[in-house]
Design a protein around this motif. Sequence first.
Motif, mmCIF file in Angstrom:
data_model
loop_
_atom_site.group_PDB
_atom_site.id
_atom_site.type_symbol
_atom_site.label_atom_id
_atom_site.label_comp_id
_atom_site.label_asym_id
_atom_site.label_seq_id
_atom_site.Cartn_x
_atom_site.Cartn_y
_atom_site.Cartn_z
ATOM 1 N N ARG A 260 -37.335 13.792 -8.613
ATOM 2 C CA ARG A 260 -36.001 13.181 -8.515
ATOM 3 C C ARG A 260 -35.041 13.795 -9.525
ATOM 4 N NH1 ARG A 260 -39.040 8.304 -8.085
ATOM 5 N NH2 ARG A 260 -38.574 7.853 -10.279
ATOM 6 N N ILE A 261 -35.526 14.004 -10.755
ATOM 7 C CA ILE A 261 -34.664 14.595 -11.795
ATOM 8 C C ILE A 261 -34.242 16.009 -11.394
ATOM 9 C CG2 ILE A 261 -34.630 15.427 -14.182
ATOM 10 C CD1 ILE A 261 -36.421 13.099 -14.934
ATOM 11 N N HIS A 262 -35.217 16.768 -10.870
ATOM 12 C CA HIS A 262 -34.886 18.143 -10.468
ATOM 13 C C HIS A 262 -33.871 18.154 -9.330
ATOM 14 C CE1 HIS A 262 -35.315 22.403 -9.867
ATOM 15 N NE2 HIS A 262 -35.669 22.223 -8.608
ATOM 16 N N GLN A 263 -34.039 17.244 -8.381
ATOM 17 C CA GLN A 263 -33.087 17.174 -7.275
ATOM 18 C C GLN A 263 -31.710 16.756 -7.769
ATOM 19 O OE1 GLN A 263 -33.840 18.220 -4.146
ATOM 20 N NE2 GLN A 263 -31.619 18.058 -3.876
ATOM 21 N N ASP A 264 -31.673 15.782 -8.692
ATOM 22 C CA ASP A 264 -30.394 15.377 -9.280
ATOM 23 C C ASP A 264 -29.761 16.532 -10.045
ATOM 24 O OD1 ASP A 264 -30.756 12.860 -8.234
ATOM 25 O OD2 ASP A 264 -31.480 11.967 -10.093
ATOM 26 N N TYR A 265 -30.611 17.307 -10.743
ATOM 27 C CA TYR A 265 -30.107 18.466 -11.485
ATOM 28 C C TYR A 265 -29.488 19.500 -10.537
ATOM 29 C CZ TYR A 265 -30.644 23.176 -13.399
ATOM 30 O OH TYR A 265 -30.462 24.479 -13.760
ATOM 31 N N ILE A 266 -30.183 19.764 -9.431
ATOM 32 C CA ILE A 266 -29.663 20.720 -8.451
ATOM 33 C C ILE A 266 -28.327 20.220 -7.892
ATOM 34 C CG2 ILE A 266 -30.065 21.753 -6.195
ATOM 35 C CD1 ILE A 266 -31.717 23.013 -8.406
ATOM 36 N N ASN A 267 -28.286 18.923 -7.555
ATOM 37 C CA ASN A 267 -27.046 18.369 -6.999
ATOM 38 C C ASN A 267 -25.901 18.439 -8.001
ATOM 39 O OD1 ASN A 267 -28.423 17.758 -4.642
ATOM 40 N ND2 ASN A 267 -28.888 15.657 -5.262
ATOM 41 N N MET A 268 -26.204 18.086 -9.274
ATOM 42 C CA MET A 268 -25.179 18.124 -10.314
ATOM 43 C C MET A 268 -24.714 19.556 -10.569
ATOM 44 S SD MET A 268 -23.342 16.336 -12.382
ATOM 45 C CE MET A 268 -24.176 14.758 -12.440
ATOM 46 N N LYS A 269 -25.673 20.476 -10.584
ATOM 47 C CA LYS A 269 -25.334 21.882 -10.804
ATOM 48 C C LYS A 269 -24.414 22.401 -9.697
ATOM 49 C CE LYS A 269 -27.574 26.409 -11.021
ATOM 50 N NZ LYS A 269 -28.870 27.120 -10.920
ATOM 51 N N GLU A 270 -24.777 22.091 -8.453
ATOM 52 C CA GLU A 270 -23.951 22.539 -7.334
ATOM 53 C C GLU A 270 -22.572 21.888 -7.372
ATOM 54 O OE1 GLU A 270 -26.269 21.591 -3.934
ATOM 55 O OE2 GLU A 270 -27.614 23.331 -4.159
ATOM 56 N N LEU A 271 -22.537 20.569 -7.699
ATOM 57 C CA LEU A 271 -21.258 19.874 -7.771
ATOM 58 C C LEU A 271 -20.370 20.478 -8.858
ATOM 59 C CD1 LEU A 271 -19.381 17.493 -7.025
ATOM 60 C CD2 LEU A 271 -20.629 16.124 -8.716
ATOM 61 N N THR A 272 -20.965 20.743 -10.030
ATOM 62 C CA THR A 272 -20.189 21.314 -11.135
ATOM 63 C C THR A 272 -19.628 22.676 -10.774
ATOM 64 O OG1 THR A 272 -21.612 20.144 -12.710
ATOM 65 C CG2 THR A 272 -20.288 21.943 -13.571
ATOM 66 N N GLU A 273 -20.482 23.523 -10.218
ATOM 67 C CA GLU A 273 -20.036 24.875 -9.867
ATOM 68 C C GLU A 273 -18.981 24.830 -8.768
ATOM 69 O OE1 GLU A 273 -23.623 26.834 -8.849
ATOM 70 O OE2 GLU A 273 -24.208 27.228 -10.945
ATOM 71 N N ASP A 274 -19.237 24.000 -7.754
ATOM 72 C CA ASP A 274 -18.278 23.920 -6.645
ATOM 73 C C ASP A 274 -16.932 23.367 -7.112
ATOM 74 O OD1 ASP A 274 -20.249 24.889 -5.038
ATOM 75 O OD2 ASP A 274 -20.778 22.955 -4.139
ATOM 76 N N ALA A 275 -17.011 22.310 -7.943
ATOM 77 C CA ALA A 275 -15.768 21.708 -8.435
ATOM 78 C C ALA A 275 -14.985 22.696 -9.288
ATOM 79 C CB ALA A 275 -16.088 20.453 -9.232
ATOM 80 N N ALA A 276 -15.696 23.423 -10.150
ATOM 81 C CA ALA A 276 -15.016 24.391 -11.022
ATOM 82 C C ALA A 276 -14.362 25.502 -10.200
ATOM 83 C CB ALA A 276 -16.010 24.988 -12.007
ATOM 84 N N HIS A 277 -15.100 26.001 -9.209
ATOM 85 C CA HIS A 277 -14.550 27.074 -8.391
ATOM 86 C C HIS A 277 -13.376 26.588 -7.538
ATOM 87 C CE1 HIS A 277 -18.697 29.185 -8.743
ATOM 88 N NE2 HIS A 277 -17.874 29.583 -9.706
ATOM 89 N N GLU A 278 -13.538 25.372 -6.999
ATOM 90 C CA GLU A 278 -12.463 24.822 -6.175
ATOM 91 C C GLU A 278 -11.202 24.559 -6.992
ATOM 92 O OE1 GLU A 278 -12.287 24.478 -2.930
ATOM 93 O OE2 GLU A 278 -14.264 25.383 -2.721
ATOM 94 N N MET A 279 -11.388 24.164 -8.261
ATOM 95 C CA MET A 279 -10.232 23.885 -9.118
ATOM 96 C C MET A 279 -9.528 25.176 -9.530
ATOM 97 S SD MET A 279 -11.567 20.795 -11.584
ATOM 98 C CE MET A 279 -10.084 20.852 -12.569
ATOM 99 N N GLN A 280 -10.307 26.231 -9.702
ATOM 100 C CA GLN A 280 -9.707 27.488 -10.170
ATOM 101 C C GLN A 280 -8.688 28.031 -9.162
ATOM 102 O OE1 GLN A 280 -9.711 28.903 -12.933
ATOM 103 N NE2 GLN A 280 -11.475 28.085 -14.036
#
Length: 420
Positions: free
Chosen positions: A204-224
């Motif tokens: 569960r932690i690894h899946q949450d980590y993957i989701n958070m990582k993808e969300l962070t990267e996507d949000a950062a790229h989308e904001m740029q």
Amino acid sequence: MKLLTKTTLYFILIMLPVFAAGAYYLFHKFNKEIKHETDEELVNDQLEWLRYLDTASLDNPIFRFHTQEFQLIPTDQPIQKKFKLKGVNLYQETEDTQAPFRELSQVISIHGKNYQLILRKSMIEKDDLAKNIITVMLLAFGGLLVFVILSNWFISRNIWSPFYRSLDKIRQLQLNKMETLQFNRTPTHEFNQLNDALNQMTDRIHQDYINMKELTEDAAHEMQTPLAIAQSKLELLLQDENLSEEQLKNIGQTSEELQRLSRLNHSLLLLAKIENQQYPVTEQTDLHPVLLKYLSLFEELIREKELTVDTKLAPAAPWPLHPALADILVSNLLGNAIKYNYPEGRISITLTQTSLTISNTSNLPEIPPANVFQRFRKSNQGYSNSNGLGLAIVKKIGDSYRINIRYQYRNGLHIFTATC
């Protein structure tokens, strides 16, 4: 205290009284049996003497014979139907000491006259035998106790070994490597339950980590993208000659805030990547050329402020850092030392194989220790262009890669020290 040590101590505290009580009981029982056997021997001897005395004449020398072990004494006391048994201590001239004896005494009648018959048996040899047996028993009990304790310790350690293996895996846990982590089956049902729960938790932690990582990267790229578009539109507006001075001023301020927002977005993305261990260390990075590079890049700013830079650099300083993080660590600390210095101020840089110290003069007061590495914390003076994340990023790099970051304020100098 470790659980294995604790259980062993409890086991010893329980077993010692049990073994002591057992040893005391056996000693008491053995001593009682020796006395009983000695008393039986005295009774048998008495019967033999009574048979002999019934047939002996009064002129027999036995009636005038006295030793420690046999006495026949004329007496006026009445005849006793029952003999008496007791323990006595008698002086031994050869050894100059008191020795234990068992004594049988009875008033008997021989040829119409009363005599005090006293029979004794020495307990010295039997006491020595008892002591030897007790010594052997104590050694046996002691050896058995040690054997039981060691056996219990080794068995417990073997039983608990799956738990410690799981604990070691948890201690070495890294978010970016959790997909390969598996807690194996063991012969113990309870540890299997624990490992199953740990497997589910890490998944569960690894899946949450993957989701958070993808969300962070996507949000950062989308904001740029919208930030870059807005910035470019503002730059086009600034080139419009029909705008008033007030409008140009407002557009300029908006452009600055957009740039600040872009830097903030970049810093937050960087913090997330550091926290998620996305900068693995494959080889050590030499900080010496990194420092020289940034001294060269900041040379114009240093010259503009007329700063004096004193350096004391080791020829090589390999640190366990990803090259990108080494650049960020050095650029943030050195950039702060330049940015918040006053004209004609001083910067001192000392680099060894295990430490980096950068100190600078400044008109700013000491940073409160509780706030120095906190995110979005900044002084009211001199930090207007800062997003408050520079030192937080430095601290996060230190925490993630076991580098100790310290701040001191001494003699008007702000001193930052990194130690690996």
